[in-house]
Write a protein that holds these residues in place. Structure first.
Motif, PDB file in Angstrom:
ATOM      1  N   GLN A 108      -8.314   5.343   3.225  1.00  0.00           N
ATOM      2  CA  GLN A 108      -8.264   5.228   4.683  1.00  0.00           C
ATOM      3  C   GLN A 108      -6.820   5.136   5.176  1.00  0.00           C
ATOM      4  O   GLN A 108      -6.456   5.763   6.177  1.00  0.00           O
ATOM      5  CB  GLN A 108      -9.055   4.001   5.142  1.00  0.00           C
ATOM      6  N   ILE A 109      -6.010   4.351   4.467  1.00  0.00           N
ATOM      7  CA  ILE A 109      -4.600   4.222   4.848  1.00  0.00           C
ATOM      8  C   ILE A 109      -3.885   5.561   4.696  1.00  0.00           C
ATOM      9  O   ILE A 109      -3.096   5.973   5.556  1.00  0.00           O
ATOM     10  CB  ILE A 109      -3.915   3.133   4.002  1.00  0.00           C
ATOM     11  N   ALA A 110      -4.165   6.252   3.604  1.00  0.00           N
ATOM     12  CA  ALA A 110      -3.500   7.534   3.358  1.00  0.00           C
ATOM     13  C   ALA A 110      -3.901   8.591   4.376  1.00  0.00           C
ATOM     14  O   ALA A 110      -3.070   9.429   4.768  1.00  0.00           O
ATOM     15  CB  ALA A 110      -3.816   8.014   1.950  1.00  0.00           C
ATOM     16  N   SER A 111      -5.153   8.576   4.815  1.00  0.00           N
ATOM     17  CA  SER A 111      -5.653   9.652   5.690  1.00  0.00           C
ATOM     18  C   SER A 111      -5.501   9.356   7.178  1.00  0.00           C
ATOM     19  O   SER A 111      -5.580  10.272   8.003  1.00  0.00           O
ATOM     20  CB  SER A 111      -7.132   9.922   5.385  1.00  0.00           C
ATOM     21  N   SER A 112      -5.276   8.091   7.557  1.00  0.00           N
ATOM     22  CA  SER A 112      -5.132   7.756   8.980  1.00  0.00           C
ATOM     23  C   SER A 112      -3.856   8.390   9.536  1.00  0.00           C
ATOM     24  O   SER A 112      -2.776   8.218   8.967  1.00  0.00           O
ATOM     25  CB  SER A 112      -5.077   6.242   9.175  1.00  0.00           C
ATOM     26  N   PRO A 113      -3.954   9.111  10.655  1.00  0.00           N
ATOM     27  CA  PRO A 113      -2.784   9.818  11.166  1.00  0.00           C
ATOM     28  C   PRO A 113      -1.734   8.917  11.804  1.00  0.00           C
ATOM     29  O   PRO A 113      -0.542   9.211  11.766  1.00  0.00           O
ATOM     30  CB  PRO A 113      -3.391  10.770  12.210  1.00  0.00           C
ATOM     31  N   ALA A 114      -2.159   7.808  12.392  1.00  0.00           N
ATOM     32  CA  ALA A 114      -1.231   6.926  13.106  1.00  0.00           C
ATOM     33  C   ALA A 114      -0.952   5.664  12.297  1.00  0.00           C
ATOM     34  O   ALA A 114      -1.847   5.117  11.654  1.00  0.00           O
ATOM     35  CB  ALA A 114      -1.809   6.548  14.475  1.00  0.00           C
ATOM     36  N   ILE A 115       0.292   5.185  12.361  1.00  0.00           N
ATOM     37  CA  ILE A 115       0.671   3.999  11.590  1.00  0.00           C
ATOM     38  C   ILE A 115      -0.128   2.777  12.050  1.00  0.00           C
ATOM     39  O   ILE A 115      -0.491   1.925  11.229  1.00  0.00           O
ATOM     40  CB  ILE A 115       2.189   3.726  11.698  1.00  0.00           C
ATOM     41  N   ARG A 147       8.612  11.346  -1.681  1.00  0.00           N
ATOM     42  CA  ARG A 147       8.653  10.677  -0.386  1.00  0.00           C
ATOM     43  C   ARG A 147       8.185   9.226  -0.493  1.00  0.00           C
ATOM     44  O   ARG A 147       7.166   8.941  -1.111  1.00  0.00           O
ATOM     45  CB  ARG A 147       7.789  11.430   0.630  1.00  0.00           C
ATOM     46  N   ILE A 148       8.938   8.340   0.134  1.00  0.00           N
ATOM     47  CA  ILE A 148       8.597   6.918   0.138  1.00  0.00           C
ATOM     48  C   ILE A 148       7.816   6.610   1.409  1.00  0.00           C
ATOM     49  O   ILE A 148       8.333   6.740   2.524  1.00  0.00           O
ATOM     50  CB  ILE A 148       9.864   6.044   0.088  1.00  0.00           C
ATOM     51  N   ARG A 149       6.553   6.222   1.246  1.00  0.00           N
ATOM     52  CA  ARG A 149       5.715   5.837   2.381  1.00  0.00           C
ATOM     53  C   ARG A 149       4.955   4.576   1.985  1.00  0.00           C
ATOM     54  O   ARG A 149       3.976   4.642   1.251  1.00  0.00           O
ATOM     55  CB  ARG A 149       4.756   6.965   2.745  1.00  0.00           C
ATOM     56  N   LEU A 150       5.431   3.453   2.477  1.00  0.00           N
ATOM     57  CA  LEU A 150       4.854   2.164   2.097  1.00  0.00           C
ATOM     58  C   LEU A 150       4.422   1.384   3.321  1.00  0.00           C
ATOM     59  O   LEU A 150       5.125   1.349   4.329  1.00  0.00           O
ATOM     60  CB  LEU A 150       5.882   1.329   1.321  1.00  0.00           C
ATOM     61  N   PHE A 196       0.866  -1.181   0.000  1.00  0.00           N
ATOM     62  CA  PHE A 196       0.000   0.000   0.000  1.00  0.00           C
ATOM     63  C   PHE A 196       0.903   1.231   0.000  1.00  0.00           C
ATOM     64  O   PHE A 196       1.683   1.429   0.927  1.00  0.00           O
ATOM     65  CB  PHE A 196      -0.910   0.001   1.239  1.00  0.00           C
ATOM     66  N   ASN A 197       0.806   2.017  -1.041  1.00  0.00           N
ATOM     67  CA  ASN A 197       1.642   3.207  -1.183  1.00  0.00           C
ATOM     68  C   ASN A 197       0.818   4.447  -0.828  1.00  0.00           C
ATOM     69  O   ASN A 197      -0.125   4.785  -1.530  1.00  0.00           O
ATOM     70  CB  ASN A 197       2.172   3.317  -2.613  1.00  0.00           C
ATOM     71  N   TYR A 198       1.168   5.110   0.264  1.00  0.00           N
ATOM     72  CA  TYR A 198       0.471   6.336   0.630  1.00  0.00           C
ATOM     73  C   TYR A 198       1.420   7.545   0.555  1.00  0.00           C
ATOM     74  O   TYR A 198       1.195   8.572   1.164  1.00  0.00           O
ATOM     75  CB  TYR A 198      -0.170   6.218   2.021  1.00  0.00           C
ATOM     76  N   GLY A 199       2.492   7.356  -0.217  1.00  0.00           N
ATOM     77  CA  GLY A 199       3.423   8.453  -0.466  1.00  0.00           C
ATOM     78  C   GLY A 199       3.318   8.926  -1.899  1.00  0.00           C
ATOM     79  O   GLY A 199       2.254   8.858  -2.518  1.00  0.00           O
TER      80      GLY A 199
END
Length: 242
Positions: A97-104, A52-55, A13-16
């Protein structure tokens, strides 16, 4: 970044920022969707990031992809496939949902709930396959197919067929990948008492040159390149330095 086989498959899931990879259908890098599956890999793949890499990566058990997507694992070998191919538009709300959730932890929970929901009524795992995998891991991959057939009571043909169906690769290939990952774990620990030749011997390679050759076949990298500072993002995912 370079991804290569660790014996497992996974859902990314890529949210970056956008990711790209080399696709046989494109002359240049092709864009990757926000979420995608990678099957068992016979060789390494390069993935490019711009920004930015956010996976978030859900690593599946070796037989997990066949159970989750309910198709023979051999059809997923060497494939990178958008999750929309399997889950349709439902995956889009999960991506959001993954992209917008503030906590990992919230991101992890969202992915877990989604995947477990789609794992309802999975096919029964073949006990021959799970038993063989347990044996291979207990020996760190240092076992032949002939020994596996003796320990499991199966024929080589049975093992081959079931592994192709549920894992996506042969038991011999799986054992080889397991052995290499065992060697890489020792390299990452940087044990003071073990040289590269010592790691090769400990992990069952004929000599240091054999270890280097097999590692380049799997990852395209030498041990020194693999261990470059801050390169290793995961056991089978590293940042390439240009």
């Amino acid at each position: 970044m370079r991804i290569f086989s660790d014996g497992n498959t996974g859902v990314v899931f890529n949210y970056g920022d956008p990711l790209f990879y080399q696709n046989e259908m494109h002359s240049g890098p092709a864009p990757l969707p926000a979420s995608f599956l990678y099957g068992q890999l016979d060789t390494y793949r390069n993935v490019w990031a711009q920004g930015r890499i956010r996976l978030l990566i859900a690593v599946l058990y070796p037989f997990g992809a066949a159970a989750l997507f309910k198709i023979p694992a051999s059809e997923l070998r060497n494939q990178i496939i958008g999750c929309g191919e399997f889950f349709g538009t439902h995956i889009e709300s999960l991506n959001d949902q993954i992209a917008s959730s503030p906590a990992i932890q919230d991101k992890i929970w969202a992915a877990e709930r989604f995947l477990l929901t789609h794992l309802q009524n999975p096919p029964k795992y073949n006990t021959l396959v799970t038993k063989t995998i347990d044996i291979i891991h207990s020996q760190n991959g240092l076992i032949s197919v002939a020994e596996l057939t003796t320990l499991t009571g199966a024929t080589e043909r049975q093992l081959q067929r079931k592994f192709e169906e549920q894992i996506g690769i042969s038991p011999k290939r799986y054992a080889g990948i397991t052995r290499m990952q065992y060697a890489l774990r020792m390299l990452r620990k940087k044990s003071a008492h073990l040289s590269l030749a010592g790691v090769a011997c400990e992990s069952g390679f004929f000599d240091q040159a054999h270890l280097i050759r097999e590692m380049k076949n799997l990852s395209g990298l030498t041990p020194g390149q693999y261990l470059s500072p801050q390169n290793v993002l995961a056991a089978n995912l590293i940042r390439l330095v240009h």
